[in-house]
Scaffold this motif. Sequence first.
Motif, PDB file in Angstrom:
ATOM      1  N   LEU A  86       0.865  -1.335   0.024  1.00  0.00           N
ATOM      2  CA  LEU A  86       0.083  -0.025   0.226  1.00  0.00           C
ATOM      3  C   LEU A  86       0.824   1.254   0.006  1.00  0.00           C
ATOM      4  N   VAL A  87       1.863   1.321   0.499  1.00  0.00           N
ATOM      5  CA  VAL A  87       3.034   2.383   0.378  1.00  0.00           C
ATOM      6  C   VAL A  87       3.432   2.547  -0.769  1.00  0.00           C
ATOM      7  N   GLU A  88       3.915   1.217  -1.331  1.00  0.00           N
ATOM      8  CA  GLU A  88       4.248   1.462  -2.847  1.00  0.00           C
ATOM      9  C   GLU A  88       3.097   1.914  -3.815  1.00  0.00           C
ATOM     10  N   LEU A  89       1.537   1.517  -3.550  1.00  0.00           N
ATOM     11  CA  LEU A  89       0.655   1.989  -4.146  1.00  0.00           C
ATOM     12  C   LEU A  89       0.434   3.515  -4.075  1.00  0.00           C
ATOM     13  N   LEU A  90       0.479   4.141  -2.648  1.00  0.00           N
ATOM     14  CA  LEU A  90       0.174   5.637  -2.472  1.00  0.00           C
ATOM     15  C   LEU A  90       1.852   6.371  -3.328  1.00  0.00           C
TER      16      LEU A  90
ATOM     17  N   SER B 166      -7.354   8.902  -1.650  1.00  0.00           N
ATOM     18  CA  SER B 166      -7.476   9.562  -2.602  1.00  0.00           C
ATOM     19  C   SER B 166      -5.967  10.539  -2.969  1.00  0.00           C
ATOM     20  N   VAL B 167      -5.695  10.665  -4.134  1.00  0.00           N
ATOM     21  CA  VAL B 167      -4.658  11.524  -4.469  1.00  0.00           C
ATOM     22  C   VAL B 167      -4.968  12.444  -5.553  1.00  0.00           C
ATOM     23  N   THR B 168      -5.064  13.781  -5.270  1.00  0.00           N
ATOM     24  CA  THR B 168      -5.603  14.770  -6.263  1.00  0.00           C
ATOM     25  C   THR B 168      -4.490  15.770  -6.587  1.00  0.00           C
ATOM     26  N   ASP B 169      -4.198  15.953  -7.823  1.00  0.00           N
ATOM     27  CA  ASP B 169      -3.176  16.994  -8.123  1.00  0.00           C
ATOM     28  C   ASP B 169      -3.935  18.097  -8.920  1.00  0.00           C
TER      29      ASP B 169
ATOM     30  N   LEU C 174       1.055  -0.978 -11.998  1.00  0.00           N
ATOM     31  CA  LEU C 174       1.473  -1.198 -10.671  1.00  0.00           C
ATOM     32  C   LEU C 174       0.366  -0.903  -9.688  1.00  0.00           C
ATOM     33  N   VAL C 175      -0.043   0.285  -9.716  1.00  0.00           N
ATOM     34  CA  VAL C 175      -1.116   0.844  -8.952  1.00  0.00           C
ATOM     35  C   VAL C 175      -2.279  -0.209  -9.044  1.00  0.00           C
ATOM     36  N   CYS C 176      -2.654  -0.470 -10.255  1.00  0.00           N
ATOM     37  CA  CYS C 176      -4.050  -1.548 -10.392  1.00  0.00           C
ATOM     38  C   CYS C 176      -3.589  -2.523  -9.945  1.00  0.00           C
ATOM     39  N   ALA C 177      -2.323  -3.055 -10.215  1.00  0.00           N
ATOM     40  CA  ALA C 177      -2.141  -4.501  -9.749  1.00  0.00           C
ATOM     41  C   ALA C 177      -2.361  -4.881  -8.032  1.00  0.00           C
ATOM     42  N   ILE C 178      -1.636  -3.878  -7.451  1.00  0.00           N
ATOM     43  CA  ILE C 178      -1.621  -3.771  -6.001  1.00  0.00           C
ATOM     44  C   ILE C 178      -3.091  -3.536  -5.562  1.00  0.00           C
ATOM     45  N   ALA C 179      -3.891  -2.856  -6.213  1.00  0.00           N
ATOM     46  CA  ALA C 179      -5.231  -2.590  -5.769  1.00  0.00           C
ATOM     47  C   ALA C 179      -6.325  -3.848  -6.103  1.00  0.00           C
ATOM     48  N   HIS C 180      -5.862  -4.469  -6.919  1.00  0.00           N
ATOM     49  CA  HIS C 180      -7.007  -5.845  -7.486  1.00  0.00           C
ATOM     50  C   HIS C 180      -6.465  -6.833  -6.407  1.00  0.00           C
ATOM     51  N   LEU C 181      -5.120  -6.780  -6.020  1.00  0.00           N
ATOM     52  CA  LEU C 181      -4.703  -7.802  -4.946  1.00  0.00           C
ATOM     53  C   LEU C 181      -5.445  -7.571  -3.569  1.00  0.00           C
TER      54      LEU C 181
ATOM     55  N   GLY D 168     -12.222  20.823 -11.499  1.00  0.00           N
ATOM     56  CA  GLY D 168     -12.147  20.482 -13.079  1.00  0.00           C
ATOM     57  C   GLY D 168     -10.747  20.597 -13.294  1.00  0.00           C
ATOM     58  N   ARG D 169      -9.810  21.042 -12.535  1.00  0.00           N
ATOM     59  CA  ARG D 169      -8.420  21.019 -12.957  1.00  0.00           C
ATOM     60  C   ARG D 169      -7.874  19.600 -12.345  1.00  0.00           C
ATOM     61  N   GLY D 170      -6.619  19.170 -13.070  1.00  0.00           N
ATOM     62  CA  GLY D 170      -5.844  18.274 -12.451  1.00  0.00           C
ATOM     63  C   GLY D 170      -6.616  16.770 -12.538  1.00  0.00           C
ATOM     64  N   THR D 171      -6.202  16.016 -11.713  1.00  0.00           N
ATOM     65  CA  THR D 171      -6.717  14.481 -11.637  1.00  0.00           C
ATOM     66  C   THR D 171      -6.767  14.147 -10.517  1.00  0.00           C
ATOM     67  N   CYS D 172      -7.904  13.287 -10.275  1.00  0.00           N
ATOM     68  CA  CYS D 172      -8.151  12.538  -8.778  1.00  0.00           C
ATOM     69  C   CYS D 172      -7.999  11.142  -8.956  1.00  0.00           C
ATOM     70  N   PHE D 173      -7.268  10.606  -8.198  1.00  0.00           N
ATOM     71  CA  PHE D 173      -7.278   8.984  -8.324  1.00  0.00           C
ATOM     72  C   PHE D 173      -7.808   8.585  -6.962  1.00  0.00           C
ATOM     73  N   ARG D 174      -8.842   7.678  -6.897  1.00  0.00           N
ATOM     74  CA  ARG D 174      -9.665   7.066  -5.891  1.00  0.00           C
ATOM     75  C   ARG D 174      -9.388   5.564  -5.834  1.00  0.00           C
ATOM     76  N   ILE D 175      -8.853   5.107  -4.635  1.00  0.00           N
ATOM     77  CA  ILE D 175      -8.823   3.829  -4.354  1.00  0.00           C
ATOM     78  C   ILE D 175      -9.829   3.645  -3.208  1.00  0.00           C
ATOM     79  N   CYS D 176     -10.892   2.700  -3.793  1.00  0.00           N
ATOM     80  CA  CYS D 176     -11.835   2.270  -2.932  1.00  0.00           C
ATOM     81  C   CYS D 176     -11.732   0.937  -2.412  1.00  0.00           C
ATOM     82  N   PHE D 177     -11.442   0.656  -1.080  1.00  0.00           N
ATOM     83  CA  PHE D 177     -11.479  -0.621  -0.597  1.00  0.00           C
ATOM     84  C   PHE D 177     -12.731  -1.371  -0.109  1.00  0.00           C
ATOM     85  N   PRO D 178     -12.740  -2.647  -0.124  1.00  0.00           N
ATOM     86  CA  PRO D 178     -13.873  -3.195   0.586  1.00  0.00           C
ATOM     87  C   PRO D 178     -14.062  -3.100   2.017  1.00  0.00           C
TER      88      PRO D 178
END
Length: 463
Positions: free
Chosen positions: A349-353, A384-387, A422-429, A442-452
């Motif tokens: 999870l550290v690697e993902l973030l 979430s990571v938003t830039d 790699l982020v997707c592989a860790i998330a799917h795991l 509306g600017r930049g990108t937001c990545f959201r990782i939703c856990f069960p």
Amino acid sequence: MFLTELFRTATFRITLMALAAMAGVMVMQFGLVYAQMEAVESRRSTELLEGEAELLAQMSPEHLEYVIRRRATGDLRLIISSAGLFDAGHALIAGDLHSWPHGLIADGKPHNIEIYPEEGAPYPLRLLAVSLPNGTILVLGRSFHLLAEQKLMLRHAMLVAAVPTFLFALFLGIILSHRALSRVKEMHEAIDRIMGGDIHERLPAARERDDLERLAGSVNRMLDRLERLMDGMREVGNDIAHDLRTPLSRVRARLERAVSAGLGPDELEAAMSRAVDDLDQCLGTITALLRIAELENSRRKAGFGQVALRDLVADVSDLYEPIAEMENKRLMAVKPLAPVQVFGDRHLLVELLANLVDNGIKFTPEGGSIMLGVTEQGGKAELSVTDTGTGIAPEERQAVLSRFYRSDKSRHVPGSGLGLSLVCAIAHLHEAEVHVQSGPDGRGTCFRICFPPLRERPEGMAS
């Protein structure tokens, strides 16, 4: 050959088992009815014998003897098959029983006795011997011929019903087995074509209305998955060849120039340094691919445990905050008051973030900001990571998660295009979902990782 294959089909075997079950049920029913008929007839005979004996015992001796002698012409013949009047020494006084039946006891209870006539075969009778007040013994007997006729009719009825039923069921089983065999033959032919190299071939599944069609549908879905994986492997191979060819070609060209140009020690060292950088890029690509393959094979689940996302965000923020400041960018972390936990591997999870934060720093211009956040809603945790960077076009948001994909906006930024894979592989795991969307304004990108929802550690899994 066809009959051999037919008899080996599961449908035909099931038909035979059903036939055996039917035969067993019919035999059991026959036995129960048989026993019930015997019990009913025995009880009926006992009641008739006792009733007639009670009625005859009330007559005077002379009248009783007359009735016994005239029984053949009276109604008594319809109820009582045999009758006799004996003295105390078992000598016949009157009746059609010429001798005292062997084994009969004058106890007023019915007995099944085998009668041996002077001519003909022996036959059974249900006999009742009653002692009268004048010392004589009244013997009444009832034949089993009615029960025998009923049993004979029952046997004939069972045979008449069983034979056509079994033949029809057997014929139906052969037809169904032939149909199943033809469908299995079609599937075998399709499988042979698939094994011959036609990976686009599929098993005939129709509408999946029965077990065989559902099985074929499952196999077809498995083949679709395998075909996609093979296409993905082919694309990955092409991408690897393409991405490794350029840096390896640069290495070769630089080393050739260094050798042919007769450069001095400083120029030669610089050329070798650039060659090492290109080789490091190649090794980084290969390492990332191996890492993704390891994660997709789920080899790291043995190290799962409860991970506090608030501490995770704090560690990654402390690690990357100086890097962001050096590039005149601001890295902020929004930490919840209450601890938010997920079930997973902390190092992964550290690697993902870290990959998401590194991406945000790369694609955010100077003066921009990167925001880390942790939320929990309905028992589900979310990272979430938003830039405030260049952003990702809506049509490319799924493509950026695939391997080696790089949008036109990121071509100038060094990298292999494997970070988000790699982020997707860790998330799917971790059975989490990755969502890509625009930033809040509306600017930049937001990545959201939703856990069960957090669940207990599975039994037997190492923490």
